[in-house]
Enzyme design. Structure first.
Site, PDB file in Angstrom:
ATOM      1  CG  ASP A 196      -2.174   0.872   0.910  1.00  0.00           C
ATOM      2  OD1 ASP A 196      -2.145   1.619  -0.090  1.00  0.00           O
ATOM      3  OD2 ASP A 196      -3.146   0.831   1.675  1.00  0.00           O
TER       4      ASP A 196
HETATM    5  C1  BGC Z   1      -4.959   3.253   0.030  1.00  0.00           C
HETATM    6  C2  BGC Z   1      -5.175   2.158  -0.984  1.00  0.00           C
HETATM    7  C3  BGC Z   1      -5.061   2.725  -2.378  1.00  0.00           C
HETATM    8  C4  BGC Z   1      -3.710   3.396  -2.518  1.00  0.00           C
HETATM    9  C5  BGC Z   1      -3.449   3.952  -3.908  1.00  0.00           C
HETATM   10  C6  BGC Z   1      -3.729   4.083  -0.229  1.00  0.00           C
HETATM   11  O1  BGC Z   1      -3.679   5.189   0.577  1.00  0.00           O
HETATM   12  O2  BGC Z   1      -4.897   2.680   1.322  1.00  0.00           O
HETATM   13  O3  BGC Z   1      -6.416   1.551  -0.779  1.00  0.00           O
HETATM   14  O4  BGC Z   1      -5.277   1.729  -3.335  1.00  0.00           O
HETATM   15  O5  BGC Z   1      -3.636   4.453  -1.589  1.00  0.00           O
HETATM   16  O6  BGC Z   1      -4.180   5.072  -4.161  1.00  0.00           O
END
Ligand code: BGC
Length: 746
Positions: A277
């Site tokens: 993530d």
């Molecule tokens: C989130 C994810 C997301 C990623 C990319 C993160 O802050 O937790 O769910 O896919 O950002 O945008």
């Protein structure tokens, strides 16, 4: 065919040997680059000395080796970025374009928590397919969806991204989404690769506070939290998995080798790509388990984490780690190969922009066909919590006043709708006016005044207005002139999603004031609740004549809600997550454990597992939802009262529409294991079916249970079922007591 356009033929990738040959000829730097993901702005300002990549500490020669890019969409833009990139990328390997297409791309579907309420995996699959067609035409190749994190604490802002509190429902919905995105295979047009997230148990942060730790037994993990990931990965064949931000039992997920190696790779046999993530590798430093980025990178690599999302860890550390022998060349090659394989499966080596096509994008995005899916899913997602006969509204001879901050708002698409056009969204006012004239529309009050002023969000005016008495008075005047008031309450999309945990789930004070003031002059109030999570709605529950939970319903939200309010569609949604009695009850869920001192419903008794001041039961339980007609479900019958492990067991019940309108009931099957070697929940959902019936019509519903439906994490640490008595419940919500007992012999 879709939106009147034929999508063309699929591509087939290059042979495995060629791919391996490509890998062999790559430099160490080229390889490290494949494991780095950057945001789009790193490319648009790529030649500058300063800029986002430089700010991150990533050198220019690495920017043009970066393997993937985040949230850049639009066929033309994508082509431009990919072309420029390929000119400069030494091994000429196309970049992968990934994006958060969560509940729709341009045509926005209800938020996932709402989609869960449909109990309609087929429609959810179709909605994901719509999203995939639109997104792939705009160049998206991978979507960071589904989020299958099981959620039971509404204080956590991200419950809106999940399909709810139940492992069986969550697994069915996650699977439906993966199938919708990936279709018949990634070589087919109109598909995108699906990334299952957030692995694992991000949905259970302690106290509902985002990013907080998770401490959980293996038993709970395996019985409740892991099944949806496993289903999406093993049955759905999701191409990617994303690590989660949280730690699990003291070890951050992104550096957790039990999770990533033992469970995901070895036990589940996942061979796809694993991405972190956002900045999660760097956050290993904040967790305090490594001292610097080098250690963080080594830890993640050793766990088999392939792609580093938007940090400079892999970009700056990987080469040295390999040269120093901390990370083996084989481990690096395996990770790079997984990325290359995904690119190959997507056909990028033949066509680096895949199905990105401006004309196609324009034709598909938000076309009528897609809007129809969105409208149907929004109808099925709304949940009618109460109705004292005020609904459906009458199209003639009834003066309806519509009010509240979201009465005429296009901001009803949820926190993750990044690529939609607000002007394409149908507001509730527009939807209702398409049915019958309204006698007035008023603002009432904004929704934010209980919003803590100390949180500031970039580019968002987030403080509630201090004094709303004038607008409330205006609403009161309008209410006086009406027969019925339709009042929008709840929370705004910006108050939900990532980083929006709440310590208080009540409605904002200004909303309570609006409700009180209007109620005094006109008690015929229908509340339409726009929300990203279950709220504490006791304040209005006793007084509103009807409450319809609309969640954040998407592009066709206004039409869908109006269809339900006026009875052009029948409410059929069932709660995917319990509505708490109050915040202090969270986490609250139907499949709770029995305890040694179980409480008896409605009986106040000390020294049992209960509260002094509130009931144990939620205000509205999982699986609950009304329609405009009534149903009766017969006592379930089984094809054999005794069965042996390995047998299948058929459970039948007859559902009858006992009212005078056609309608749809979601018939739900729950199982209780009466005695087992470890403590089990009071009951667990094992099957469900939507049944549409005309007035007076009945139908037999059959469920087939097999050994896996009775299996659990036994006291000796093995997985399986145990012989003994079981109760099988068939009903219209998780509170059902309509049951039959069966026995499993050894
Ligand atoms: C989130 C994810 C997301 C990623 C990319 C993160 O802050 O937790 O769910 O896919 O950002 O945008």
């Amino acid at each position: 065919m879709c939106g009147g356009v034929t999508l063309g033929k699929g591509k087939s990738g290059m042979k495995e040997e060629k791919l391996k040959e490509l890998l062999k000829n790559m430099s160490l730097k080229d390889k490290a680059g494949q494991l780095v993901q950057l945001t789009g702005n790193c490319f648009t300002t790529a030649d500058a000395e300063t800029g986002p990549a430089a700010d991150l500490g990533i050198p220019q020669d690495m920017v043009y080796r970066t393997g993937s890019i985040l949230n850049v969409v639009g066929a033309d833009k994508l082509k431009e970025v990919q072309d420029q990139y390929l000119e400069k990328n030494p091994p000429k390997i196309p970049m992968l374009f990934m994006a958060d297409v969560i509940n729709g791309f341009r045509t926005i579907m209800p938020i996932p928590l709402g989609q869960g309420c449909s109990f309609d995996p087929e429609l959810v699959q179709e909605a994901a397919q719509v999203a995939a067609k639109e997104a792939s035409s705009a160049g998206v190749q991978v979507t960071f969806s589904p989020m299958v994190d099981l959620v039971r604490d509404a204080r956590w802002g991200r419950v809106m991204e999940s399909t709810g509190e139940d492992p069986c429902l969550n697994s069915a919905m996650g699977l439906a989404m993966v199938r919708g995105y990936q279709g018949e295979g990634l070589d087919q047009p109109g598909t995108v690769a699906s990334c299952v997230k957030h692995f694992a148990v991000y949905g259970a942060p302690e106290a509902g506070r985002d990013y907080n730790l998770v401490d959980m037994s293996e038993k709970r993990l395996r019985e409740e939290y892991l099944p949806a990931y496993e289903t999406a990965i093993k049955e759905g064949g999701a191409a990617m998995v994303m690590t989660s931000f949280n730690s699990l039992n003291g070890i951050p997920a992104t550096g957790n080798s039990w999770l990533m190696q033992d469970l995901l790779r070895k036990e589940w046999g996942f061979e796809g790509t694993l991405i972190t993530d956002y900045a999660a590798i760097f956050e290993l430093l904040n967790h305090g388990v490594v001292k610097d980025k080098r250690e963080a990178s080594a830890m993640a690599m050793k766990c088999g984490v392939d792609i580093d999302m938007v940090t400079d860890c892999y970009a700056n550390e990987l080469e040295k780690l390999v040269q120093d022998g901390v990370i083996s060349r084989e481990a690096l090659d395996e990770a790079v190969y997984r990325v290359l394989k995904l690119k190959n499966d997507l056909g990028l080596f033949e066509n680096p922009i895949r199905y990105a096509d401006k004309q196609l994008e324009e034709k598909l995005c938000c076309c009528e066909e897609h809007r129809t899916v969105s409208r149907k899913l929004a109808q099925e997602s709304c949940v009618l919590l109460k109705n004292k006969g005020i609904l459906p509204l009458k199209k003639a001879g009834q003066k309806v006043a519509l009010m509240g901050a979201l009465a005429d708002s296009q901001e009803i698409c949820g926190a993750w709708s990044l690529f939609y056009k607000p002007e394409e969204v149908v507001t509730l006012k527009q939807g209702m006016e398409a049915k019958a004239p309204l006698c007035s529309t008023s603002w009432g009050c904004d929704m934010l005044d209980a919003w803590p002023k100390w949180i500031s969000f970039a580019n968002t005016e987030f403080c509630g207005r201090e004094d709303q008495s004038d607008s409330i008075q205006e609403a009161v005047q309008k209410a006086k002139e009406a027969d019925v008031v339709v009042m929008t309450l709840g929370e705004l999309a910006q108050q939900t999603g990532e980083g929006t945990s709440r310590g208080n789930l009540e409605l904002a004070d200004c909303q309570k004031q609006l409700f009180d003031a209007v109620y005094q002059v006109n008690p015929h109030i229908v509340v339409v609740l726009f929300t990203g999570r279950p709220l504490d709605i006791r304040y209005i529950d006793g007084r509103a004549e009807a409450i319809l939970v609309a969640w954040q319903p998407g592009t066709e939200g206004g039409n869908a809600i109006a269809d339900l309010l006026y009875g052009d569609a029948e409410p059929s949604g069932k709660l995917s997550m319990s509505f708490p009695y109050c915040t202090g009850q969270e986490p609250v869920y139907y499949a709770h454990y029995r305890t040694g001192r179980p409480a008896t419903r409605g009986v106040k008794q000390r020294f049992c597992s209960s509260y002094q001041d509130i009931p144990n039961e939620p205000l509205y339980p999982f699986g609950y939802g009304l329609g405009y007609t009534t149903f009766e479900i017969s006592v379930p019958e089984v094809d054999k009262a005794e069965f042996a492990a390995g047998d299948s067991l058929q459970v039948n019940a007859t559902v009858k529409n006992t009212g005078d309108r056609a309608g749809c009931e979601v018939v739900q099957l729950y199982v209780k294991d009466c005695v087992s070697s470890t403590e089990r929940p009071v009951k667990e959902l094992k099957g469900f079916e939507r049944v549409e019936l005309k007035p007076g019509e009945s139908r037999k519903v059959s469920f087939t249970l097999s050994e896996k439906d009775f299996a659990f994490f036994r006291v000796d640490g093995t997985w399986g079922m145990e012989a003994g008595e079981f109760e099988l419940y068939v009903g219209s919500d998780s509170d059902t007591e309509n049951k039959i007992q069966v026995c499993c012999r050894n």
